[in-house]
Design an enzyme around this catalytic site. Structure first.
Site, short mmCIF file in Angstrom:
data_model
loop_
_atom_site.label_atom_id
_atom_site.label_comp_id
_atom_site.label_asym_id
_atom_site.label_seq_id
_atom_site.Cartn_x
_atom_site.Cartn_y
_atom_site.Cartn_z
N GLN A 1 2.06 -6.07 -3.15
CA GLN A 1 2.42 -6.12 -1.72
C GLN A 1 3.73 -5.33 -1.48
O GLN A 1 4.02 -4.42 -2.23
CB GLN A 1 2.56 -7.57 -1.23
CG GLN A 1 1.23 -8.31 -1.08
CD GLN A 1 0.69 -8.88 -2.36
OE1 GLN A 1 1.41 -9.45 -3.15
NE2 GLN A 1 -0.60 -8.72 -2.59
N ASP B 1 0.81 -1.22 0.00
CA ASP B 1 0.00 0.00 0.00
C ASP B 1 0.84 1.27 0.00
O ASP B 1 0.48 2.28 0.61
CB ASP B 1 -0.96 0.03 1.21
CG ASP B 1 -1.77 -1.24 1.32
OD1 ASP B 1 -2.27 -1.69 0.29
OD2 ASP B 1 -1.88 -1.78 2.44
N GLY C 1 -4.35 -4.71 -4.69
CA GLY C 1 -5.41 -3.90 -5.28
C GLY C 1 -4.98 -2.47 -5.40
O GLY C 1 -4.34 -1.94 -4.50
N HIS C 2 -5.26 -1.88 -6.54
CA HIS C 2 -5.08 -0.44 -6.61
C HIS C 2 -6.13 0.23 -7.47
O HIS C 2 -6.74 -0.40 -8.33
CB HIS C 2 -3.65 -0.03 -6.95
CG HIS C 2 -3.15 -0.55 -8.25
ND1 HIS C 2 -2.13 -1.47 -8.32
CD2 HIS C 2 -3.49 -0.27 -9.51
CE1 HIS C 2 -1.89 -1.73 -9.59
NE2 HIS C 2 -2.70 -1.02 -10.32
N LYS D 1 1.82 2.40 -4.99
CA LYS D 1 2.46 1.91 -6.21
C LYS D 1 1.59 2.17 -7.44
O LYS D 1 2.09 2.37 -8.52
CB LYS D 1 2.70 0.39 -6.13
CG LYS D 1 3.76 -0.02 -5.14
CD LYS D 1 3.99 -1.51 -5.18
CE LYS D 1 2.86 -2.34 -4.59
NZ LYS D 1 2.62 -2.16 -3.16
P1 IMP Z 1 -2.57 -12.72 2.43
O1 IMP Z 1 -1.63 -12.24 1.38
O2 IMP Z 1 -4.00 -12.49 2.09
O3 IMP Z 1 -2.29 -14.14 2.83
O4 IMP Z 1 -2.32 -11.85 3.76
C1 IMP Z 1 -1.10 -11.95 4.50
C2 IMP Z 1 -0.66 -10.59 5.02
O5 IMP Z 1 -0.27 -9.77 3.93
C3 IMP Z 1 -1.75 -9.82 5.76
O6 IMP Z 1 -1.18 -9.07 6.81
C4 IMP Z 1 -2.30 -8.89 4.70
O7 IMP Z 1 -2.89 -7.75 5.25
C5 IMP Z 1 -1.02 -8.56 3.95
N1 IMP Z 1 -1.27 -8.17 2.56
C6 IMP Z 1 -1.54 -8.98 1.52
N2 IMP Z 1 -1.69 -8.26 0.39
C7 IMP Z 1 -1.50 -6.98 0.71
C8 IMP Z 1 -1.48 -5.76 -0.04
O8 IMP Z 1 -1.69 -5.72 -1.26
N3 IMP Z 1 -1.23 -4.63 0.67
C9 IMP Z 1 -0.96 -4.64 2.00
N4 IMP Z 1 -0.95 -5.75 2.73
C10 IMP Z 1 -1.21 -6.92 2.10
#
Ligand code: IMP
Length: 426
Positions: free
Chosen positions: A225, A13, A40-41, A16
């Site tokens: 991420q 977040d 997501g953006h 990007k």
């Molecule tokens: P997962 O990727 O859904 O398994 O989540 C694992 C961790 O990564 C959690 O703390 C989510 O909040 C974080 N996370 C996953 N994708 C994003 C993203 O695009 N932005 C910020 N945090 C993310």
């Protein structure tokens, strides 16, 4: 330079989307290499708002080809929904514009159910996942029982594999998690239809990228991420299950290291994190609330409020080292306006010791206190400023401090969500 990578240098977040969108418009190809629809953006083009989770924003530019790499996990339903949405808005989403690597793994409803059930069972120790089935899909990949995009090309085999996997996952759901089983036949019918629709997109992305690189085309490697969420090098276990790092670009696309010429680390001017896990500079006070409100710090994918805090240069130095970041783009600098004074974390204090390096043991990081340097803030509204020369001296000093601490130059500064609210530094 032909191969430019964009990586989130914090916990995701970082903003990007805007920088990626700007660079995508000047690229020939945009490639995503890891993660799935947990990312997501939001991209604004004129009056139209696009919310993208899987498809790179390059799709909005007619001459850009977009590819989804082998390192990704793809939810076929989400991908088709996104394509339909784009198509309704007049975007060409044919296979001429988009390809999906055959080696990418697929996400099915049992992955999502298992993600939710596992989080529920963890209770207060939950990771705070996006519940998109990301972890369970990568678990299947590592266990060598995943279903890949290539499998969609033979519907009978695809249906058989899916049926067998779904049946065995129902046993898990019922016996391990005390959850209701999923309707296997309905799932097989629904996803076989998705497979038929997605088959035309399946290709060998590694070949396409090598061809493009040799032809001198401009390629943008779009990270999702952030580095600190990397499964190996992030704040394990509070991480995602993929590799949002430079290493992840190579394996996630099937390209060589010499195909990356420039690595841009995207850094928010302060720190944010969603989900659980250590965050040494987190602010649970009024300043934290100001950052949430002014920065609109709510997730694009889950709508969750993000945890906010002062910029953490220990973590940023780590990201620069880990990924060979060659330059930085600082986003949301305008959010810091009027906060007086500003604090920046330059080291950690832990058990009487001062740490300059990001600890690799998450329990040590959990116990770390930030060592802050206090620097003057600014009050001028920087959102209308378009050149470095216009920025107030404290804002410039803030940027210099980041550069000196991290050893990477700040080339791009974003002072608002619009495309023109961007300052390029030489
Ligand atoms: P997962 O990727 O859904 O398994 O989540 C694992 C961790 O990564 C959690 O703390 C989510 O909040 C974080 N996370 C996953 N994708 C994003 C993203 O695009 N932005 C910020 N945090 C993310």
């Amino acid at each position: 330079m032909p191969g430019t990578a964009i990586l989130g240098a914090q916990w995701g977040d970082e903003g990007k989307g805007k920088i990626t969108d700007m660079l995508a418009s000047e690229s020939d190809m945009v490639a995503r290499f890891s993660g799935g629809d947990n990312a997501g953006h939001t991209v604004m083009v004129g009056e139209e708002t696009f919310k993208l989770h899987l498809v790179p924003s390059g799709i909005l530019y007619p001459n850009v080809m977009c590819v989804l790499g082998a390192g990704m996990v793809i939810n076929p339903r989400s991908l088709l929904n996104e394509l339909e949405d784009l198509s309704e808005k007049g975007i060409d989403v044919s296979a001429r514009r988009l390809r999906l690597d055959g080696k990418a793994h697929l996400i099915f409803p049992y992955h999502i159910a298992l993600d939710g059930a596992s989080e529920f069972k963890l209770g207060s120790s939950a990771i705070g996942t996006t519940r998109r089935g990301i972890g369970p899909a990568y678990m299947d990949k590592a266990a060598r029982r995943g279903i890949r995009a290539w499998d969609m090309l033979d519907i009978t085999r695809f249906a058989d594999r899916l049926r067998s996997e779904a049946q065995s996952r129902n046993i898990w759901l019922e016996r391990v998690y005390d959850e209701k089983p999923l309707d296997v036949e309905a799932m097989v019918a629904e996803y076989s239809e998705y497979a038929r629709r997605l088959a035309a997109y399946v290709d060998d992305v590694s070949v396409l990228l090598e061809q493009a690189y040799r032809e001198g085309k401009k390629i943008l490697y779009e990270g999702a991420q952030g580095v600190l969420l990397d499964i190996d090098h992030g704040t394990y276990p509070f991480v995602t299950s993929s590799f949002p790092t430079t290493g992840g670009i190579l394996t996630g696309l099937g390209i060589g290291a010499n195909r990356i010429d420039r690595v841009i680390g995207i850094v928010k001017a302060y720190q944010t994190r969603v989900g659980a896990g250590p965050m040494p500079t987190e602010l649970k006070d009024a300043v934290g609330d100001v950052l949430v409100e002014r920065g609109a710090e709510f997730g694009t994918t889950t709508g969750r409020r993000r945890r906010c805090g002062w910029l953490d240069l220990v973590a940023l130095r780590y990201a620069v080292r880990l990924c060979g970041i060659t330059e930085l783009a600082i986003t949301k600098l305008d959010v810091l306006t009027s906060l007086q004074p500003l604090k920046v974390c330059v080291a950690y204090r832990c058990g009487g010791r001062v740490l300059e390096n990001f600890p690799s043991d998450t329990s040590i990081l959990q116990a770390c206190e930030p060592v802050y340097e206090t620097v003057p803030g600014w009050t001028d509204d920087i959102r209308p400023m378009r050149s470095e020369a216009e920025l107030p001296e404290p804002a410039l000093a803030y940027l210099r401090m980041i550069e000196e601490n991290c050893g990477a130059p700040v080339r791009i500064v974003s002072v608002g969500p619009k495309r023109e609210q961007t300052i390029f530094r030489s």
